[in-house]
Design a protein around this motif. Structure first.
Motif, PDB file in Angstrom:
ATOM      1  N   VAL A 194       7.758   5.948 -11.768  1.00  0.00           N
ATOM      2  CA  VAL A 194       8.127   7.302 -11.451  1.00  0.00           C
ATOM      3  C   VAL A 194       6.988   7.956 -10.467  1.00  0.00           C
ATOM      4  O   VAL A 194       7.473   8.908  -9.429  1.00  0.00           O
ATOM      5  N   GLN A 195       5.960   7.824 -10.655  1.00  0.00           N
ATOM      6  CA  GLN A 195       4.828   8.403  -9.622  1.00  0.00           C
ATOM      7  C   GLN A 195       5.112   7.950  -8.517  1.00  0.00           C
ATOM      8  O   GLN A 195       4.779   8.469  -7.251  1.00  0.00           O
ATOM      9  N   ALA A 196       5.388   6.410  -8.255  1.00  0.00           N
ATOM     10  CA  ALA A 196       5.711   5.961  -6.904  1.00  0.00           C
ATOM     11  C   ALA A 196       6.917   6.473  -6.297  1.00  0.00           C
ATOM     12  O   ALA A 196       6.754   7.084  -4.886  1.00  0.00           O
TER      13      ALA A 196
ATOM     14  N   MET B  12       5.117   4.668   4.292  1.00  0.00           N
ATOM     15  CA  MET B  12       5.617   4.229   2.998  1.00  0.00           C
ATOM     16  C   MET B  12       5.673   2.843   2.891  1.00  0.00           C
ATOM     17  O   MET B  12       5.509   2.816   1.430  1.00  0.00           O
ATOM     18  N   LEU B  13       5.151   2.041   3.698  1.00  0.00           N
ATOM     19  CA  LEU B  13       4.524   0.797   2.994  1.00  0.00           C
ATOM     20  C   LEU B  13       3.385   0.649   2.466  1.00  0.00           C
ATOM     21  O   LEU B  13       3.327   0.025   1.309  1.00  0.00           O
ATOM     22  N   ASN B  14       2.430   1.643   2.896  1.00  0.00           N
ATOM     23  CA  ASN B  14       1.127   1.637   2.026  1.00  0.00           C
ATOM     24  C   ASN B  14       1.581   2.196   0.489  1.00  0.00           C
ATOM     25  O   ASN B  14       0.998   1.840  -0.333  1.00  0.00           O
ATOM     26  N   LEU B  15       2.429   3.297   0.702  1.00  0.00           N
ATOM     27  CA  LEU B  15       2.637   3.943  -0.678  1.00  0.00           C
ATOM     28  C   LEU B  15       3.479   2.699  -1.611  1.00  0.00           C
ATOM     29  O   LEU B  15       3.224   2.821  -2.832  1.00  0.00           O
ATOM     30  N   MET B  16       4.358   2.030  -0.891  1.00  0.00           N
ATOM     31  CA  MET B  16       5.052   0.844  -1.767  1.00  0.00           C
ATOM     32  C   MET B  16       3.891  -0.214  -2.326  1.00  0.00           C
ATOM     33  O   MET B  16       4.152  -0.573  -3.400  1.00  0.00           O
ATOM     34  N   GLY B  17       2.990  -0.577  -1.356  1.00  0.00           N
ATOM     35  CA  GLY B  17       1.824  -1.389  -1.784  1.00  0.00           C
ATOM     36  C   GLY B  17       1.095  -0.655  -2.969  1.00  0.00           C
ATOM     37  O   GLY B  17       0.773  -1.660  -4.019  1.00  0.00           O
ATOM     38  N   LYS B  18       0.773   0.509  -3.022  1.00  0.00           N
ATOM     39  CA  LYS B  18       0.154   1.077  -4.094  1.00  0.00           C
ATOM     40  C   LYS B  18       0.926   0.941  -5.599  1.00  0.00           C
ATOM     41  O   LYS B  18       0.260   0.739  -6.553  1.00  0.00           O
ATOM     42  N   ALA B  19       2.255   1.241  -5.148  1.00  0.00           N
ATOM     43  CA  ALA B  19       3.092   1.352  -6.213  1.00  0.00           C
ATOM     44  C   ALA B  19       3.166  -0.086  -7.014  1.00  0.00           C
ATOM     45  O   ALA B  19       3.117  -0.119  -8.151  1.00  0.00           O
ATOM     46  N   ALA B  20       3.428  -1.113  -5.906  1.00  0.00           N
ATOM     47  CA  ALA B  20       3.210  -2.386  -6.741  1.00  0.00           C
ATOM     48  C   ALA B  20       1.846  -2.710  -7.550  1.00  0.00           C
ATOM     49  O   ALA B  20       2.051  -3.396  -8.428  1.00  0.00           O
ATOM     50  N   ALA B  21       0.757  -2.292  -6.789  1.00  0.00           N
ATOM     51  CA  ALA B  21      -0.486  -2.867  -7.397  1.00  0.00           C
ATOM     52  C   ALA B  21      -0.589  -1.884  -8.777  1.00  0.00           C
ATOM     53  O   ALA B  21      -1.154  -2.549  -9.546  1.00  0.00           O
ATOM     54  N   GLY B  22      -0.195  -0.700  -8.620  1.00  0.00           N
ATOM     55  CA  GLY B  22      -0.182   0.387  -9.872  1.00  0.00           C
ATOM     56  C   GLY B  22       0.665  -0.364 -10.882  1.00  0.00           C
ATOM     57  O   GLY B  22       0.396  -0.568 -12.229  1.00  0.00           O
TER      58      GLY B  22
ATOM     59  N   LEU C 138       0.181  -4.370 -16.452  1.00  0.00           N
ATOM     60  CA  LEU C 138       0.290  -5.371 -17.049  1.00  0.00           C
ATOM     61  C   LEU C 138      -0.723  -5.850 -17.773  1.00  0.00           C
ATOM     62  O   LEU C 138      -1.746  -5.735 -17.592  1.00  0.00           O
ATOM     63  N   PRO C 139      -0.314  -6.389 -18.966  1.00  0.00           N
ATOM     64  CA  PRO C 139      -1.690  -6.981 -19.935  1.00  0.00           C
ATOM     65  C   PRO C 139      -2.386  -8.045 -19.125  1.00  0.00           C
ATOM     66  O   PRO C 139      -1.567  -8.836 -18.498  1.00  0.00           O
ATOM     67  N   LYS C 140      -3.647  -8.541 -19.498  1.00  0.00           N
ATOM     68  CA  LYS C 140      -4.198  -9.481 -18.833  1.00  0.00           C
ATOM     69  C   LYS C 140      -3.801 -10.568 -19.483  1.00  0.00           C
ATOM     70  O   LYS C 140      -3.968 -10.628 -20.807  1.00  0.00           O
ATOM     71  N   ALA C 141      -3.659 -11.513 -18.625  1.00  0.00           N
ATOM     72  CA  ALA C 141      -3.287 -13.052 -19.153  1.00  0.00           C
ATOM     73  C   ALA C 141      -4.410 -13.409 -19.967  1.00  0.00           C
ATOM     74  O   ALA C 141      -5.655 -13.502 -19.633  1.00  0.00           O
ATOM     75  N   ARG C 142      -4.267 -14.466 -21.043  1.00  0.00           N
ATOM     76  CA  ARG C 142      -5.210 -15.051 -21.643  1.00  0.00           C
ATOM     77  C   ARG C 142      -5.870 -16.412 -20.982  1.00  0.00           C
ATOM     78  O   ARG C 142      -4.948 -16.920 -20.521  1.00  0.00           O
ATOM     79  N   ARG C 143      -7.052 -16.397 -21.054  1.00  0.00           N
ATOM     80  CA  ARG C 143      -7.481 -17.853 -20.112  1.00  0.00           C
ATOM     81  C   ARG C 143      -7.623 -18.761 -21.358  1.00  0.00           C
ATOM     82  O   ARG C 143      -7.518 -18.795 -22.414  1.00  0.00           O
ATOM     83  N   TYR C 144      -7.390 -20.259 -20.838  1.00  0.00           N
ATOM     84  CA  TYR C 144      -7.162 -21.421 -21.636  1.00  0.00           C
ATOM     85  C   TYR C 144      -8.394 -21.537 -22.528  1.00  0.00           C
ATOM     86  O   TYR C 144      -8.202 -21.954 -23.533  1.00  0.00           O
TER      87      TYR C 144
END
Length: 100
Positions: A15-17, A74-84, A89-95
């Motif tokens: 929504v923010q993006a 616009m590409l920069n905003l899309m990149g920020k949205a993807a990074a956001g 997402l939760p951090k994956a567990r390490r083995y």
């Protein structure tokens, strides 16, 4: 209700993006309309075809530069949205972090 945490976080980022991109698009359109009006006024003040051609060349050159810059924004905003979205997402567990 805890299971809604991740979708809510990703949804909030989306929504923010959309709001950021919409705001930027409206700003750009307003700027372009102002430039269009200035160009129209300049063309109406012309007294020769050569003056009109010069105004048109300046207008289209500026428009091309502005549209290219806007595409970059616009590409920069899309990149920020993807990074956001990824940071939500939760951090994956390490083995090796599983207790034995």
């Amino acid at each position: 209700m805890a299971e809604l945490g991740l979708p809510m976080a990703v949804g909030s980022a989306a929504v923010q993006a959309w709001m950021d991109m919409g705001t930027e698009a409206v700003r750009f359109v307003c700027d372009r309309l102002q430039q269009d009006i200035k160009t129209q006024q300049a063309m109406l003040a012309c007294t020769s075809l050569e003056e009109i051609r010069k105004v048109q060349v300046e207008f289209f050159t500026a428009a091309q530069d502005q549209y290219a810059a806007e595409a970059g924004k616009m590409l920069n905003l899309m990149g920020k949205a993807a990074a956001g979205g990824l940071t939500a997402l939760p951090k994956a567990r390490r083995y090796d972090d599983v207790p034995l």
